[in-house]
Design a protein around this motif. Sequence first.
Motif, PDB file in Angstrom:
ATOM      1  N   LEU A   2       0.839  -1.202   0.000  1.00  0.00           N
ATOM      2  CA  LEU A   2       0.000   0.000   0.000  1.00  0.00           C
ATOM      3  C   LEU A   2       0.874   1.253   0.000  1.00  0.00           C
ATOM      4  O   LEU A   2       0.609   2.223  -0.713  1.00  0.00           O
ATOM      5  N   ARG A   3       1.963   1.163   0.796  1.00  0.00           N
ATOM      6  CA  ARG A   3       2.883   2.293   0.882  1.00  0.00           C
ATOM      7  C   ARG A   3       3.531   2.563  -0.479  1.00  0.00           C
ATOM      8  O   ARG A   3       3.710   3.708  -0.876  1.00  0.00           O
ATOM      9  N   PHE A   4       3.812   1.469  -1.177  1.00  0.00           N
ATOM     10  CA  PHE A   4       4.404   1.573  -2.507  1.00  0.00           C
ATOM     11  C   PHE A   4       3.462   2.330  -3.458  1.00  0.00           C
ATOM     12  O   PHE A   4       3.867   3.242  -4.174  1.00  0.00           O
ATOM     13  N   TYR A   5       2.173   1.948  -3.415  1.00  0.00           N
ATOM     14  CA  TYR A   5       1.192   2.606  -4.296  1.00  0.00           C
ATOM     15  C   TYR A   5       0.995   4.065  -3.911  1.00  0.00           C
ATOM     16  O   TYR A   5       0.884   4.943  -4.764  1.00  0.00           O
ATOM     17  N   ILE A   6       0.928   4.313  -2.583  1.00  0.00           N
ATOM     18  CA  ILE A   6       0.709   5.698  -2.128  1.00  0.00           C
ATOM     19  C   ILE A   6       1.888   6.578  -2.543  1.00  0.00           C
ATOM     20  O   ILE A   6       1.703   7.709  -2.990  1.00  0.00           O
ATOM     21  N   LYS A   7       3.094   5.996  -2.429  1.00  0.00           N
ATOM     22  CA  LYS A   7       4.294   6.726  -2.843  1.00  0.00           C
ATOM     23  C   LYS A   7       4.178   7.109  -4.318  1.00  0.00           C
ATOM     24  O   LYS A   7       4.412   8.255  -4.697  1.00  0.00           O
ATOM     25  N   GLY A   8       3.781   6.151  -5.124  1.00  0.00           N
ATOM     26  CA  GLY A   8       3.619   6.402  -6.564  1.00  0.00           C
ATOM     27  C   GLY A   8       2.549   7.432  -6.836  1.00  0.00           C
ATOM     28  O   GLY A   8       2.705   8.310  -7.690  1.00  0.00           O
ATOM     29  N   LEU A   9       1.472   7.345  -6.063  1.00  0.00           N
ATOM     30  CA  LEU A   9       0.343   8.270  -6.244  1.00  0.00           C
ATOM     31  C   LEU A   9       0.779   9.707  -5.974  1.00  0.00           C
ATOM     32  O   LEU A   9       0.461  10.624  -6.732  1.00  0.00           O
ATOM     33  N   PHE A  10       1.528   9.888  -4.899  1.00  0.00           N
ATOM     34  CA  PHE A  10       1.960  11.248  -4.552  1.00  0.00           C
ATOM     35  C   PHE A  10       3.005  11.790  -5.527  1.00  0.00           C
ATOM     36  O   PHE A  10       3.014  12.974  -5.828  1.00  0.00           O
ATOM     37  N   ARG A  11       3.863  10.867  -6.008  1.00  0.00           N
ATOM     38  CA  ARG A  11       4.915  11.343  -6.912  1.00  0.00           C
ATOM     39  C   ARG A  11       4.371  11.673  -8.294  1.00  0.00           C
ATOM     40  O   ARG A  11       4.875  12.568  -8.966  1.00  0.00           O
ATOM     41  N   ASP A  12       3.357  10.910  -8.720  1.00  0.00           N
ATOM     42  CA  ASP A  12       2.814  11.127 -10.054  1.00  0.00           C
ATOM     43  C   ASP A  12       1.686  12.161  -9.956  1.00  0.00           C
ATOM     44  O   ASP A  12       0.546  11.839  -9.633  1.00  0.00           O
ATOM     45  N   ARG A  13       2.042  13.400 -10.220  1.00  0.00           N
ATOM     46  CA  ARG A  13       1.056  14.471 -10.039  1.00  0.00           C
ATOM     47  C   ARG A  13      -0.125  14.347 -10.981  1.00  0.00           C
ATOM     48  O   ARG A  13      -1.212  14.843 -10.696  1.00  0.00           O
ATOM     49  N   SER A  14       0.100  13.709 -12.129  1.00  0.00           N
ATOM     50  CA  SER A  14      -1.026  13.556 -13.055  1.00  0.00           C
ATOM     51  C   SER A  14      -2.030  12.549 -12.501  1.00  0.00           C
ATOM     52  O   SER A  14      -3.176  12.495 -12.932  1.00  0.00           O
ATOM     53  N   ARG A  15      -1.602  11.746 -11.516  1.00  0.00           N
ATOM     54  CA  ARG A  15      -2.502  10.775 -10.893  1.00  0.00           C
ATOM     55  C   ARG A  15      -3.056  11.294  -9.574  1.00  0.00           C
ATOM     56  O   ARG A  15      -4.054  10.770  -9.084  1.00  0.00           O
ATOM     57  N   SER A  16      -2.394  12.277  -8.967  1.00  0.00           N
ATOM     58  CA  SER A  16      -2.848  12.740  -7.658  1.00  0.00           C
ATOM     59  C   SER A  16      -3.274  14.198  -7.677  1.00  0.00           C
ATOM     60  O   SER A  16      -4.462  14.506  -7.556  1.00  0.00           O
ATOM     61  N   LEU A  17      -2.313  15.090  -7.913  1.00  0.00           N
ATOM     62  CA  LEU A  17      -2.624  16.515  -7.798  1.00  0.00           C
ATOM     63  C   LEU A  17      -3.710  16.944  -8.789  1.00  0.00           C
ATOM     64  O   LEU A  17      -4.691  17.594  -8.407  1.00  0.00           O
ATOM     65  N   MET A  18      -3.549  16.543 -10.051  1.00  0.00           N
ATOM     66  CA  MET A  18      -4.514  16.973 -11.064  1.00  0.00           C
ATOM     67  C   MET A  18      -5.912  16.431 -10.773  1.00  0.00           C
ATOM     68  O   MET A  18      -6.873  17.211 -10.745  1.00  0.00           O
ATOM     69  N   PRO A  19      -6.063  15.108 -10.550  1.00  0.00           N
ATOM     70  CA  PRO A  19      -7.413  14.622 -10.241  1.00  0.00           C
ATOM     71  C   PRO A  19      -7.991  15.260  -8.977  1.00  0.00           C
ATOM     72  O   PRO A  19      -9.174  15.589  -8.935  1.00  0.00           O
ATOM     73  N   ILE A  20      -7.138  15.466  -7.965  1.00  0.00           N
ATOM     74  CA  ILE A  20      -7.647  16.088  -6.731  1.00  0.00           C
ATOM     75  C   ILE A  20      -8.126  17.504  -7.037  1.00  0.00           C
ATOM     76  O   ILE A  20      -9.179  17.942  -6.556  1.00  0.00           O
ATOM     77  N   LEU A  21      -7.366  18.208  -7.879  1.00  0.00           N
ATOM     78  CA  LEU A  21      -7.781  19.574  -8.253  1.00  0.00           C
ATOM     79  C   LEU A  21      -9.103  19.558  -9.001  1.00  0.00           C
ATOM     80  O   LEU A  21      -9.999  20.367  -8.726  1.00  0.00           O
ATOM     81  N   VAL A  22      -9.237  18.611  -9.947  1.00  0.00           N
ATOM     82  CA  VAL A  22     -10.489  18.528 -10.723  1.00  0.00           C
ATOM     83  C   VAL A  22     -11.660  18.233  -9.787  1.00  0.00           C
ATOM     84  O   VAL A  22     -12.701  18.897  -9.847  1.00  0.00           O
ATOM     85  N   VAL A  23     -11.464  17.245  -8.890  1.00  0.00           N
ATOM     86  CA  VAL A  23     -12.540  16.902  -7.949  1.00  0.00           C
ATOM     87  C   VAL A  23     -12.839  18.102  -7.049  1.00  0.00           C
ATOM     88  O   VAL A  23     -14.007  18.451  -6.822  1.00  0.00           O
ATOM     89  N   ALA A  24     -11.776  18.749  -6.562  1.00  0.00           N
ATOM     90  CA  ALA A  24     -11.966  19.875  -5.634  1.00  0.00           C
ATOM     91  C   ALA A  24     -12.735  21.006  -6.305  1.00  0.00           C
ATOM     92  O   ALA A  24     -13.640  21.599  -5.696  1.00  0.00           O
ATOM     93  N   ILE A  25     -12.395  21.293  -7.563  1.00  0.00           N
ATOM     94  CA  ILE A  25     -13.104  22.379  -8.263  1.00  0.00           C
ATOM     95  C   ILE A  25     -14.580  22.006  -8.429  1.00  0.00           C
ATOM     96  O   ILE A  25     -15.478  22.807  -8.156  1.00  0.00           O
ATOM     97  N   GLY A  26     -14.823  20.763  -8.837  1.00  0.00           N
ATOM     98  CA  GLY A  26     -16.203  20.301  -9.011  1.00  0.00           C
ATOM     99  C   GLY A  26     -16.985  20.383  -7.707  1.00  0.00           C
ATOM    100  O   GLY A  26     -18.108  20.887  -7.667  1.00  0.00           O
TER     101      GLY A  26
END
Lengths: 423, 232
Positions: A2-26
């Motif tokens: 799980l830690r491995f996936y979370i690490k990847g999620l945080f590092r890959d901004r197109s998988r974390s920051l961008m989707p979070i921004l899209v959801v947050a704006i919505g």
Amino acid sequence: MLRFYIKGLFRDRSRSLMPILVVAIGVTLVVLMQCWVTGILGDMIVFNARFATGHVKVMSRAYNENIDQQPNDLALMGTEQILLDLENEFPGLEWAERIQFGGLVDAPDENGETRTQGPGGGMAIDLLSPSSKEVDRLNLEKSLVRGRLPQVPEEILLSDEFATKLEVEPGEAVTLITTTMYGAMSITNFTVSGTIKFGAAALDRGGMVADISSIRMVLDMQDATGEILGYLPSGDYDDLQAAAMSAAFNDRHSDPEDEFSPVMLSLREQGTMTMMLDIMDYFKGLIIGIFMIAMSIVLWNSGLLGGLRRYGEMGLRIAIGEEKKHIYRSLIVESVFIGIAGSVVGTAFGLFFAALLTKGIDIGGMMQGSNMMMQAVMKASITPDAYYIGFIPGIFATALGTALAGIGIFKRKTAQLFKELQA
Amino acid sequence: MKNGRIITIDNLVKSFPIGGGEFTALNGISLQFDKGEFSGIVGPSGSGKTTLLNILGSLDTPTKGQTNVLGTASTRMSPKVAATLRKKHIGFIFQTYNLMPVYTVFENVEFPLLLLKIPSAERKKAVLEALEWVGLSDKIKSKPPQLSGGESQRVAIARAMVKKPDLVLADEPTANLDAENSHHILKTMEKLNYELRTTFVFATHDDKVIGYLRRIISLEDGKVVSDAYVKK
């Protein structure tokens, strides 16, 4: 793992920051829309309450049954005692007596002969007591077109259209010819202190506002009133509280056998307000529902695209030996995490902007001549559902989009995903 | 796995629906591979090399015929069994490396061991050892975008080898590399084959790879046209 996936999620901004921004704006938009629509529709309730119904209203049972005629011959008697009882039983509430009246308004010439005349209908309110909040409640100051508000009982406000029709200027006299509550003829002179704009055609044709003390004299309604309007301390209508109050009051004071006994009705129980509140709830649900569906589609697509973009990665993980259902589960968990993070951020921003708008946007400056029926301030209202409503599209739509995209993992043959990995 | 035999292919047919008809990619293939082989399936594009490799890697299933890979018959190859087989016993090396760009070299190589739930200390030891095999001990903290093509493919080899699999399937592993890097990679794989007795099966039409193979199986139009051992 799980830690491995979370690490990847945080590092890959197109998988974390961008989707979070899209959801947050919505989610921000959903929350803001919810607060705004609730605020504006709530203002309609506030307006009705201020102008006609109160949060609760006390009348005689007979007056209530014939309320369309506003029959002052069926007015509530002994109102001083009733007001004392109301203040004791429901401390903190504001009570306002009102009398609806009608008659012929006559404008005399310099010889005292009729120059012009016309039928008018009016509302008697407490204009002169220092503690009265009626002037503010009915937005009278801003509704003035000419002249000023009455300062003595013998002064009256006419609608500007009515005054123009009668060719009356502020400072001139008019005579109100009407009948008392006992059916006797009553003729009283008033001085027009000013003219106002009601903002409703029927009222602007022949509307009047006078102080209740003088109208009591005119209609011979000492210690009597047509209606007593009650306003909750918070200033906001609370259906449950109002219903509980009216039930308690009626239990103690109302006698179904005595048509002159008082009866209290909540705002919802009055006239067409039940239907109006239901329609408002329906429209509020409809507007927010449509907006939520639109946002859900956007977030669903975002989840879908995010999932499709990663078919290559899925192929690699399958090749290394991860099971399809494990990959699918990890995608859903990831999207739920993104949904929660985006919803929390979006709800916080939505509530922040809504809080800024609870003071309202004053559109008074844009309105040519304010009136009693117009809301000069459009404001948002934060209700408990604003705290969770954004989570519905934020989490469910994002997870649903990912889930649908993830179905492709199962529908595609392993070798096909593998090919996409190599593409 | 009698006599060290790890793969048996018996009259294998693989067809794909195309339009209203059917395309037969593999037609009646029968082969055996023993432990420690360094063999290659060669042939022109469309000859069925990758399809055969996919079936050996349990990524695809035969239309007809049977396979037995590391003791698991294709007839009982459920998705779960296939995933377990790949997870424990098979390593893949791809033409395009397919490293996960957000993870470091160390983490990329560590991934197969995480799936096997190997304890952290053992994992670290195995990853460092695998990176030493491919000569990338000094790049453990680098990320794939910082590596050259040759280095990336060496990381991919380390990732395939870290769990010490019985079988490594390499699909055109040198297609994106220059001659020098290709030879370096192939020598590394040859050394691992020799030291760990890992079976390597290549799908290739690259002469550089063919030069290293000890067994060459030629495919044409989905059929084996020759199968020869090369004396080294």
